[in-house]
Design a protein around this motif. Structure first.
Motif, PDB file in Angstrom:
ATOM      1  N   TYR A 110      -3.078   1.258   4.016  1.00 53.94           N
ATOM      2  CA  TYR A 110      -3.688   0.069   4.188  1.00 53.94           C
ATOM      3  C   TYR A 110      -4.888  -0.112   4.949  1.00 53.94           C
ATOM      4  CZ  TYR A 110      -2.398  -4.686   6.428  1.00 53.94           C
ATOM      5  OH  TYR A 110      -2.645  -6.021   6.821  1.00 53.94           O
ATOM      6  N   ASP A 111      -5.398   0.925   5.658  1.00 52.62           N
ATOM      7  CA  ASP A 111      -6.411   0.799   6.264  1.00 52.62           C
ATOM      8  C   ASP A 111      -7.800   1.036   5.403  1.00 52.62           C
ATOM      9  OD1 ASP A 111      -6.273   3.670   5.253  1.00 52.62           O
ATOM     10  OD2 ASP A 111      -6.635   4.513   6.977  1.00 52.62           O
ATOM     11  N   ARG A 112      -7.658   1.181   3.963  1.00 55.65           N
ATOM     12  CA  ARG A 112      -8.533   1.005   3.062  1.00 55.65           C
ATOM     13  C   ARG A 112      -8.829  -0.166   2.689  1.00 55.65           C
ATOM     14  NH1 ARG A 112      -8.694   5.983   0.228  1.00 55.65           N
ATOM     15  NH2 ARG A 112     -10.511   5.357  -0.640  1.00 55.65           N
ATOM     16  N   ILE A 113      -7.958  -1.278   2.889  1.00 56.49           N
ATOM     17  CA  ILE A 113      -8.181  -2.762   2.705  1.00 56.49           C
ATOM     18  C   ILE A 113      -9.035  -3.267   3.864  1.00 56.49           C
ATOM     19  CG2 ILE A 113      -7.345  -5.018   2.122  1.00 56.49           C
ATOM     20  CD1 ILE A 113      -4.531  -3.526   1.240  1.00 56.49           C
ATOM     21  N   SER A 114     -10.206  -4.001   3.390  1.00 61.48           N
ATOM     22  CA  SER A 114     -10.913  -4.870   4.494  1.00 61.48           C
ATOM     23  C   SER A 114     -10.320  -6.174   4.675  1.00 61.48           C
ATOM     24  CB  SER A 114     -12.548  -4.636   4.222  1.00 61.48           C
ATOM     25  OG  SER A 114     -12.954  -3.239   4.124  1.00 61.48           O
ATOM     26  N   HIS A 117      -4.312  13.160   0.174  1.00 60.22           N
ATOM     27  CA  HIS A 117      -3.184  12.657   0.452  1.00 60.22           C
ATOM     28  C   HIS A 117      -2.526  13.408   1.306  1.00 60.22           C
ATOM     29  CE1 HIS A 117      -3.303   9.133  -2.414  1.00 60.22           C
ATOM     30  NE2 HIS A 117      -4.367   9.864  -2.961  1.00 60.22           N
ATOM     31  N   ASP A 118      -1.603  12.618   2.030  1.00 61.48           N
ATOM     32  CA  ASP A 118      -0.659  13.556   3.057  1.00 61.48           C
ATOM     33  C   ASP A 118       0.186  14.506   2.076  1.00 61.48           C
ATOM     34  OD1 ASP A 118       0.966  14.530   5.026  1.00 61.48           O
ATOM     35  OD2 ASP A 118       2.319  12.572   5.001  1.00 61.48           O
ATOM     36  N   THR A 151       0.906  -1.186  -0.040  1.00 65.87           N
ATOM     37  CA  THR A 151      -0.066   0.013   0.027  1.00 65.87           C
ATOM     38  C   THR A 151       0.872   1.078   0.035  1.00 65.87           C
ATOM     39  OG1 THR A 151      -0.292  -0.146   2.283  1.00 65.87           O
ATOM     40  CG2 THR A 151      -2.007  -1.065   1.135  1.00 65.87           C
ATOM     41  N   GLU A 152       0.415   2.390  -0.118  1.00 71.38           N
ATOM     42  CA  GLU A 152       0.998   3.606  -0.103  1.00 71.38           C
ATOM     43  C   GLU A 152       1.840   3.989   0.903  1.00 71.38           C
ATOM     44  OE1 GLU A 152      -1.174   7.447  -2.017  1.00 71.38           O
ATOM     45  OE2 GLU A 152      -1.741   7.143   0.188  1.00 71.38           O
ATOM     46  N   ASP A 153       1.379   3.602   2.099  1.00 69.17           N
ATOM     47  CA  ASP A 153       1.831   3.858   3.400  1.00 69.17           C
ATOM     48  C   ASP A 153       3.068   2.768   3.667  1.00 69.17           C
ATOM     49  OD1 ASP A 153      -0.131   1.991   3.697  1.00 69.17           O
ATOM     50  OD2 ASP A 153      -0.685   3.113   5.642  1.00 69.17           O
ATOM     51  N   GLY A 154       3.246   1.866   2.411  1.00 75.29           N
ATOM     52  CA  GLY A 154       4.508   0.945   2.754  1.00 75.29           C
ATOM     53  C   GLY A 154       4.120  -0.275   3.446  1.00 75.29           C
ATOM     54  N   GLU A 155       2.737  -0.753   3.890  1.00 75.48           N
ATOM     55  CA  GLU A 155       2.470  -1.863   4.539  1.00 75.48           C
ATOM     56  C   GLU A 155       2.306  -2.736   3.471  1.00 75.48           C
ATOM     57  OE1 GLU A 155       1.782  -2.399   7.733  1.00 75.48           O
ATOM     58  OE2 GLU A 155       2.367  -0.386   8.342  1.00 75.48           O
ATOM     59  N   THR A 156       2.413  -4.351   3.774  1.00 81.64           N
ATOM     60  CA  THR A 156       2.014  -5.310   2.742  1.00 81.64           C
ATOM     61  C   THR A 156       0.819  -6.157   3.234  1.00 81.64           C
ATOM     62  OG1 THR A 156       3.704  -6.638   3.667  1.00 81.64           O
ATOM     63  CG2 THR A 156       4.250  -5.197   1.783  1.00 81.64           C
ATOM     64  N   CYS A 157       0.224  -6.871   2.264  1.00 81.24           N
ATOM     65  CA  CYS A 157      -0.480  -7.974   2.858  1.00 81.24           C
ATOM     66  C   CYS A 157      -0.309  -9.061   1.542  1.00 81.24           C
ATOM     67  CB  CYS A 157      -2.050  -7.729   3.114  1.00 81.24           C
ATOM     68  SG  CYS A 157      -2.823  -7.160   1.893  1.00 81.24           S
ATOM     69  N   SER A 158      -0.696 -10.260   1.844  1.00 85.09           N
ATOM     70  CA  SER A 158      -0.566 -11.305   0.615  1.00 85.09           C
ATOM     71  C   SER A 158      -1.577 -12.444   0.727  1.00 85.09           C
ATOM     72  CB  SER A 158       0.922 -12.051   0.806  1.00 85.09           C
ATOM     73  OG  SER A 158       0.908 -12.766   2.009  1.00 85.09           O
ATOM     74  N   PHE A 159      -1.632 -13.013  -0.577  1.00 90.89           N
ATOM     75  CA  PHE A 159      -2.789 -14.027  -0.759  1.00 90.89           C
ATOM     76  C   PHE A 159      -2.338 -14.713  -1.681  1.00 90.89           C
ATOM     77  CE2 PHE A 159      -4.536 -10.115  -2.147  1.00 90.89           C
ATOM     78  CZ  PHE A 159      -4.925 -10.527  -3.574  1.00 90.89           C
ATOM     79  N   HIS A 162       4.214  -8.715  -7.397  1.00 88.55           N
ATOM     80  CA  HIS A 162       4.205  -7.580  -6.484  1.00 88.55           C
ATOM     81  C   HIS A 162       3.563  -6.427  -6.913  1.00 88.55           C
ATOM     82  CE1 HIS A 162       6.186  -5.643  -2.829  1.00 88.55           C
ATOM     83  NE2 HIS A 162       5.917  -4.781  -3.516  1.00 88.55           N
ATOM     84  N   LEU A 163       2.385  -6.049  -6.262  1.00 89.41           N
ATOM     85  CA  LEU A 163       1.514  -4.830  -6.891  1.00 89.41           C
ATOM     86  C   LEU A 163       1.338  -3.940  -5.741  1.00 89.41           C
ATOM     87  CD1 LEU A 163      -0.964  -7.663  -7.732  1.00 89.41           C
ATOM     88  CD2 LEU A 163       0.089  -6.224  -9.537  1.00 89.41           C
ATOM     89  N   VAL A 164       1.581  -2.512  -6.219  1.00 93.13           N
ATOM     90  CA  VAL A 164       1.535  -1.625  -5.430  1.00 93.13           C
ATOM     91  C   VAL A 164       0.139  -0.911  -5.616  1.00 93.13           C
ATOM     92  CG1 VAL A 164       2.619   0.638  -4.777  1.00 93.13           C
ATOM     93  CG2 VAL A 164       4.102  -1.235  -5.621  1.00 93.13           C
ATOM     94  N   VAL A 165      -0.675  -0.507  -4.590  1.00 92.46           N
ATOM     95  CA  VAL A 165      -1.876   0.102  -4.779  1.00 92.46           C
ATOM     96  C   VAL A 165      -1.953   1.636  -4.505  1.00 92.46           C
ATOM     97  CG1 VAL A 165      -3.160  -1.914  -4.776  1.00 92.46           C
ATOM     98  CG2 VAL A 165      -2.798  -0.596  -2.609  1.00 92.46           C
ATOM     99  N   PRO A 166      -2.523   2.570  -4.890  1.00 97.10           N
ATOM    100  CA  PRO A 166      -2.326   3.929  -4.751  1.00 97.10           C
ATOM    101  C   PRO A 166      -3.165   4.266  -3.501  1.00 97.10           C
ATOM    102  CG  PRO A 166      -3.844   3.811  -6.386  1.00 97.10           C
ATOM    103  CD  PRO A 166      -3.563   2.255  -6.067  1.00 97.10           C
ATOM    104  N   TYR A 167      -3.290   3.599  -2.435  1.00101.27           N
ATOM    105  CA  TYR A 167      -4.151   3.886  -0.950  1.00101.27           C
ATOM    106  C   TYR A 167      -3.670   3.279   0.173  1.00101.27           C
ATOM    107  CZ  TYR A 167      -6.311  -0.425  -2.601  1.00101.27           C
ATOM    108  OH  TYR A 167      -6.814  -1.771  -3.409  1.00101.27           O
TER     109      TYR A 167
END
Ligand SMILES: Cc1cc2nc3c(=O)[nH]c(=O)nc-3n(C[C@H](O)[C@H](O)[C@H](O)COP(=O)(O)OP(=O)(O)OC[C@H]3O[C@@H](n4cnc5c(N)ncnc54)[C@H](O)[C@@H]3O)c2cc1C
Ligand code: FES
Length: 344
Positions: free
Chosen positions: A95-99, A209-210, A8-16, A88-93
């Motif tokens: 981490y808190d926008r992922i549910s 955005h910040d 995510t934009e703030d550098g967090e990651t999740c995977s599946f 590896h995919l980078v989204v423009p938002y």
């Protein structure tokens, strides 16, 4: 199965995991990772991301949502991306926008206002209700997002961005009337106060955005004012003191709407400047003759520190504004945009 990493934009990651015959959005949903998406048919660009590593196939992507130059740059639409390796995919938002749990996306709402506010714009106000229609509720959304509204008695849905902020409870929209448009016809012939409609959403990654202390310039073409107004109203509530300028443009003066409200918003927000351009006009009375792109160029010439730019409106306007920003030396990472594409 391939491993999909979402950054995510703030550098967090999740995977599946995702199989070769599954698109990334569907695979995420199956494993309770709910990424931002809307049409899930390659047409709205809500799920756009950058692929920084791996191989994939893009199937049935609409050129309006992913132009060839963006595809060459490694941009993808996750709802139409089928992996051929780990990705590896980078989204423009953020981490808190992922549910990570099922969220309600279908809502009932009642029309509380439906009024023509210019020669080609209707202001629609909806009150979200509980599923049984018995009580009013608030729909939580981020300023800049949109919902899909269904024409009653059909399965036809169209995307419209909220102009209000979530705290207001009611959802306000500004909707351009298009010749032969299905939703446009519904608004003009059937919609009335008290009627109930189904909504889906909210969706979309267009949001504030910040800004790292930089000023912000919002560029709105026609009803592209809607999400921009939501963001500016949010800034007004947050008492963010950094300067912001709204540039609002239409083709003919009779297409202008909400001008008095914009002026009073500017009076209540000392950090906000508002400029309005009309193409087919002689100017005067608070309006400049020309395009919103002319206003943007003039604004960008004013300062050495390049502002963050938020663009919303028809695709042609967005592309012209993006080019003007690049010519003036604004880094593309400082430009955020939402194209009002045909959403049927
Ligand atoms: C994320 C998102 C948010 C949006 N938010 C808003 C909003 O807040 N306000 C708003 O007015 N619109 C908004 N739009 C655009 C709106 O959803 C579409 O214009 C919609 O298709 C119009 O519906 P309609 O049924 O009246 O016309 P349709 O029946 O969909 O189309 C009628 C004719 O007009 C053409 N057409 C449709 N839309 C466009 C367009 N945008 N530009 C050029 N030609 C078009 C179609 O190709 C068709 O020929 C948004 C679009 C997206 C993708
Ligand atoms: S959700 Fe992927 S393009 Fe619309």
């Amino acid at each position: 199965m391939y491993q999909i990493v979402i950054e995510t934009e703030d550098g967090e990651t999740c995977s599946f995991e995702c199989g070769p015959s599954e698109d990334v959005i569907s695979a995420g949903l199956r494993q309770s990772v709910i990424l931002l998406a809307s049409c899930r048919a390659g047409g709205c660009a809500t799920c756009k991301a950058d692929c920084t590593d791996g191989d994939y196939e893009l199937i049935d992507v609409k050129v309006q949502a992913l132009p060839p130059d963006e595809e060459e740059d490694g941009k993808v639409l996750l709802c139409r991306t089928f992996p051929r390796s780990d990705l590896h995919l980078v989204v423009p938002y953020t981490y808190d926008r992922i549910s990570f749990e099922a969220i309600q996306t279908n809502w009932l709402a009642e029309i509380v206002a439906c009024d023509r506010v210019s020669s080609n714009v209707v202001r629609l106000v909806l009150q979200p209700l509980t599923a049984d229609g018995a009580a009013r509720i608030s729909l939580n959304f981020v300023p800049g997002q949109f919902v899909d509204i269904e024409i009653p008695g059909t399965h036809t849905r169209r995307s419209y961005s909220m102009a209000s902020v979530a705290e207001d409870g009611q959802l306000e929209f500004f909707i351009r009337l298009l010749p032969d448009g299905a939703f446009s016809k519904f608004l003009q012939t059937e919609a009335k106060v008290g009627m109930r409609v189904d909504l889906r959403g909210p969706a979309g990654s267009f949001s504030l955005h910040d800004h790292g202390g930089r000023s912000r310039v919002f560029v709105a073409g026609g009803t592209g004012l809607s999400p921009v107004l939501s963001m500016i109203r949010q800034l007004g509530k947050s008492s963010d003191p950094s300067p912001a300028t709204l540039l609002f443009g239409v083709t003919n003066r009779d297409e202008l709407f909400y001008v008095d409200e914009l002026k009073s918003l500017a009076r209540s927000m000392p950090s906000l400047g508002v400029r309005i351009a009309v193409v087919n006009d002689d100017g005067g009375n608070g309006v400049d003759k020309g395009t919103v792109i002319d206003l943007l160029r003039a604004e960008l010439e004013k300062s050495d520190v390049k502002p963050d730019i938020y663009l919303c409106g028809p695709p042609g306007m967005i592309e012209a504004a993006f080019a003007a920003a690049a010519t003036a030396g604004v880094p593309k990472e400082q430009v955020y945009l939402e194209k009002f594409l045909a959403s049927g």
